[in-house]
Design a protein around this motif. Structure first.
Motif, mmCIF file in Angstrom:
data_model
loop_
_atom_site.group_PDB
_atom_site.id
_atom_site.type_symbol
_atom_site.label_atom_id
_atom_site.label_comp_id
_atom_site.label_asym_id
_atom_site.label_seq_id
_atom_site.Cartn_x
_atom_site.Cartn_y
_atom_site.Cartn_z
ATOM 1 N N ILE A 34 0.920 -1.236 -0.170
ATOM 2 C CA ILE A 34 -0.079 -0.193 -0.002
ATOM 3 C C ILE A 34 0.846 1.219 0.105
ATOM 4 O O ILE A 34 0.560 2.389 -0.534
ATOM 5 N N PRO A 87 -7.897 -11.371 8.252
ATOM 6 C CA PRO A 87 -9.207 -10.721 8.080
ATOM 7 C C PRO A 87 -10.209 -11.713 8.075
ATOM 8 O O PRO A 87 -10.217 -12.656 7.639
ATOM 9 N N SER A 117 -17.817 -4.572 0.377
ATOM 10 C CA SER A 117 -17.640 -5.953 0.991
ATOM 11 C C SER A 117 -16.782 -5.956 2.292
ATOM 12 O O SER A 117 -15.737 -5.403 1.995
ATOM 13 N N MET A 119 -14.895 -6.238 5.671
ATOM 14 C CA MET A 119 -14.118 -7.245 6.443
ATOM 15 C C MET A 119 -13.425 -6.302 7.777
ATOM 16 O O MET A 119 -13.299 -5.054 7.817
ATOM 17 N N MET A 121 -10.156 -6.487 10.693
ATOM 18 C CA MET A 121 -8.720 -7.129 11.182
ATOM 19 C C MET A 121 -8.642 -6.944 12.556
ATOM 20 O O MET A 121 -8.911 -5.787 13.298
ATOM 21 N N GLN A 158 -1.607 -2.035 16.208
ATOM 22 C CA GLN A 158 -2.913 -1.468 15.374
ATOM 23 C C GLN A 158 -4.143 -2.204 15.953
ATOM 24 O O GLN A 158 -3.881 -3.520 16.180
ATOM 25 N N MET A 163 -12.129 -3.010 6.695
ATOM 26 C CA MET A 163 -11.643 -2.950 5.054
ATOM 27 C C MET A 163 -13.016 -2.941 4.308
ATOM 28 O O MET A 163 -13.671 -3.857 4.668
ATOM 29 N N GLY A 165 -14.171 -3.316 0.559
ATOM 30 C CA GLY A 165 -13.953 -3.442 -0.652
ATOM 31 C C GLY A 165 -15.057 -3.153 -1.777
ATOM 32 O O GLY A 165 -16.029 -3.660 -1.359
ATOM 33 N N MET A 171 -10.471 0.038 -2.276
ATOM 34 C CA MET A 171 -10.484 -0.648 -0.763
ATOM 35 C C MET A 171 -10.459 0.651 0.000
ATOM 36 O O MET A 171 -9.511 1.640 -0.046
ATOM 37 N N ILE A 173 -9.836 1.881 3.943
ATOM 38 C CA ILE A 173 -9.158 1.245 5.228
ATOM 39 C C ILE A 173 -9.570 2.536 6.325
ATOM 40 O O ILE A 173 -9.256 3.482 6.111
ATOM 41 N N ALA B 78 -0.983 -3.350 6.861
ATOM 42 C CA ALA B 78 -2.309 -3.586 6.212
ATOM 43 C C ALA B 78 -2.242 -4.905 4.989
ATOM 44 O O ALA B 78 -2.526 -4.710 4.049
ATOM 45 N N PRO B 79 -2.176 -5.935 5.772
ATOM 46 C CA PRO B 79 -1.857 -7.213 5.080
ATOM 47 C C PRO B 79 -2.965 -7.678 4.341
ATOM 48 O O PRO B 79 -2.891 -8.466 3.404
ATOM 49 N N ARG B 80 -4.361 -7.237 4.145
ATOM 50 C CA ARG B 80 -5.349 -7.580 3.819
ATOM 51 C C ARG B 80 -5.923 -6.971 2.265
ATOM 52 O O ARG B 80 -6.772 -7.258 1.738
ATOM 53 N N LEU B 81 -5.123 -5.936 1.859
ATOM 54 C CA LEU B 81 -5.522 -5.136 0.868
ATOM 55 C C LEU B 81 -5.937 -6.114 -0.278
ATOM 56 O O LEU B 81 -6.829 -5.643 -1.086
ATOM 57 N N VAL B 83 -6.905 -9.137 -0.280
ATOM 58 C CA VAL B 83 -7.949 -10.123 -0.187
ATOM 59 C C VAL B 83 -9.140 -9.438 -0.391
ATOM 60 O O VAL B 83 -9.688 -8.733 0.435
ATOM 61 N N THR B 84 -9.752 -9.734 -1.342
ATOM 62 C CA THR B 84 -11.284 -9.193 -1.810
ATOM 63 C C THR B 84 -12.095 -10.258 -1.646
ATOM 64 O O THR B 84 -13.177 -9.787 -1.736
#
Lengths: 285, 161
Positions: A34, A87, A117, A119, A121, A158, A163, A165, A171, A173, B78-81, B83-84
């Motif tokens: 990112i 997630p 959508s 999610m 974390m 954190q 998240m 989508g 996305m 966040i 932000a490891p899940r970017l 994963v959609t």
């Protein structure tokens, strides 16, 4: 044991129908996730009175770094115990709020073409440890790396993130403020300056970033200097935001926007559309 | 191997290199790019020794793990970017793959390389040729690599998944 290892390795099997296509051009530089790796974190200028110093921050600052093949030797990072590892899809905002302890704020309906959508974390933590010998090898001769930095660590926590989508690969966040703790033996302004110098920044740039972080602590996100990435500030209703453009062959292919609002950190990542991203950021209540 | 044979070399090795790189990165497009980059590097500065296939594989692996390490830290924040998908199974499988890749990235490069080549179906003889080791020793080295993988995985995740 061998069977278990083989099973793990089998997870990496390429898709059965994939036939590698011949590429005729050298690889494009790819933006590192990112924004890129965490190199160092925020500074507190207050003299340490305790074994650990702790504070929170919502500021994120992008910095240029040189991440050559030796760079990973300077900083070792590991997940803190109890960190979330994946997630989890959420049915709706209520379910996300129950898990996170805050209700995610999303762009106004209609900004993006599709419904989100969701999610969540869970809590996530990183411990970053400095390898003094490796750092010494990387810094210019005018930078001092004191021996007491060896083994010193900085921890970042954190406390949950949402998240959302959207279609088109967008996305959104939202993260709670980051908790940052560091060893007393680390004088963070000096550490940040040294790490930035080691990563190819000039003394003036490194000193300025360290000084800025001293008065307004920040999480520093490194952008590989070899990447074709533009970094610029934009005006949002929340104040300044950081806009990153990822280019390939001089053409922008992807963008991300970071800003802070109401004690949280927000980011939007997706294909290039500055006006859409800014409109989305400003539509969040 | 003269540079004029680059095309033939490409035809012989490109697809296999791309598959090896894919195992490290899990991204077909990037695997293709990195595999192609190996040949660009070969054209610019061919290896001094005669083990061209070994050099191509080592270079591909080196580039792949470098790319993985660059991605690693940001993915942790932000490891899940990426994963959609909605399916939890997909998320868990992706997480399992991420763990394997992170473990490989933390190991000694030559041992990670052994595990990847073996999982890609390379014979002991081929691995010996590519890595410049004795065919008789390859089995032992793979066992050591598996042991290191297990220890590293356990240390990182506290369990054998």
């Amino acid at each position: 044991m061998a069977n278990w290892v083989e099973e793990q390795m089998a997870l990496l099997e390429p898709p059965a129908d994939w036939v590698p296509a011949r590429k005729t051009q050298p690889p494009s530089r790819r933006w590192i996730g990112i924004a890129a790796g965490i190199l160092a974190c925020a500074i507190v200028a207050v003299p340490a009175q305790k074994l650990w110093q702790r504070f929170t921050t919502t500021r994120v600052e992008a910095v240029r770094v040189k991440t050559d093949s030796n760079w990973h030797e300077v900083i070792h990072s590991e997940n803190l115990p109890g960190s979330a590892t994946a997630p989890e899809p959420a049915r709706d905002l209520d379910e996300a709020a129950r898990r996170l302890g805050f209700r995610p704020r999303l762009p106004r309906a209609g900004i993006f073409a599709s419904a989100p959508s969701l999610m969540t974390m869970g809590q996530f933590g990183l411990r970053i440890t400095i390898n003094v010998a490796a750092l010494r090898r990387q810094v210019p001769s005018d930078v001092t790396v004191p021996p007491e930095w060896e083994g010193a660590s900085v921890q970042i926590r954190q406390h949950g993130a949402s998240m959302a989508g959207y279609g088109g690969d967008y996305m959104v966040i939202e993260s709670a403020a980051l908790d940052i703790t560091h060893s007393e033996s680390v004088r963070l302004p000096e550490l940040i300056r040294a790490v930035l110098r080691a990563s190819g920044n000039s003394d003036a740039t490194a000193t300025a970033i360290a000084k800025r972080a001293a008065t307004d602590p920040a999480l520093l996100l490194g952008i590989d200097e070899e990447d074709e990435t533009e970094i610029r500030e934009v005006d949002l209703k929340w104040g300044k935001g950081t806009l990153l453009h990822d280019l390939e062959g001089g053409k922008v292919v992807r963008a991300a926007l970071w800003w802070r609002a109401n004690g949280h950190i927000f980011a939007i990542s997706g294909p290039l559309n500055d006006s859409l991203m800014i409109a989305a950021a400003n539509s969040i209540e | 191997m003269p540079v004029t044979n680059l095309d033939a070399l490409f035809q012989s090795h490109y697809a296999r290199l791309a598959r090896v790189v894919y195992r490290v990165l899990g991204d077909t497009a990037r695997a293709e790019e990195i595999a192609a980059d190996v040949f660009v590097r070969y054209r610019e500065k061919p290896p001094a020794d005669g083990n061209v296939a070994g050099w191509l594989h080592r270079t591909a692996m080196h580039l792949a793990f470098d790319a993985l390490r660059k991605d690693k830290l940001s993915e942790r924040l932000a490891p899940r970017l990426a994963v959609t998908g909605d399916a939890r199974d997909d998320v868990e499988r992706e997480e399992a793959r991420r763990r394997v890749r992170a473990t490989l990235a933390a190991m000694r490069p030559e041992r990670s390389e052994l595990l990847i080549l073996r999982s890609e179906g390379y014979s002991y003889a081929e691995i010996a040729l590519l890595t410049g080791t004795s065919p008789a020793s390859v089995g032992t080295y793979i066992s050591r690599a598996e042991e290191e993988f297990r220890k590293e995985y356990e240390q990182r995740y506290g369990e054998l998944g």
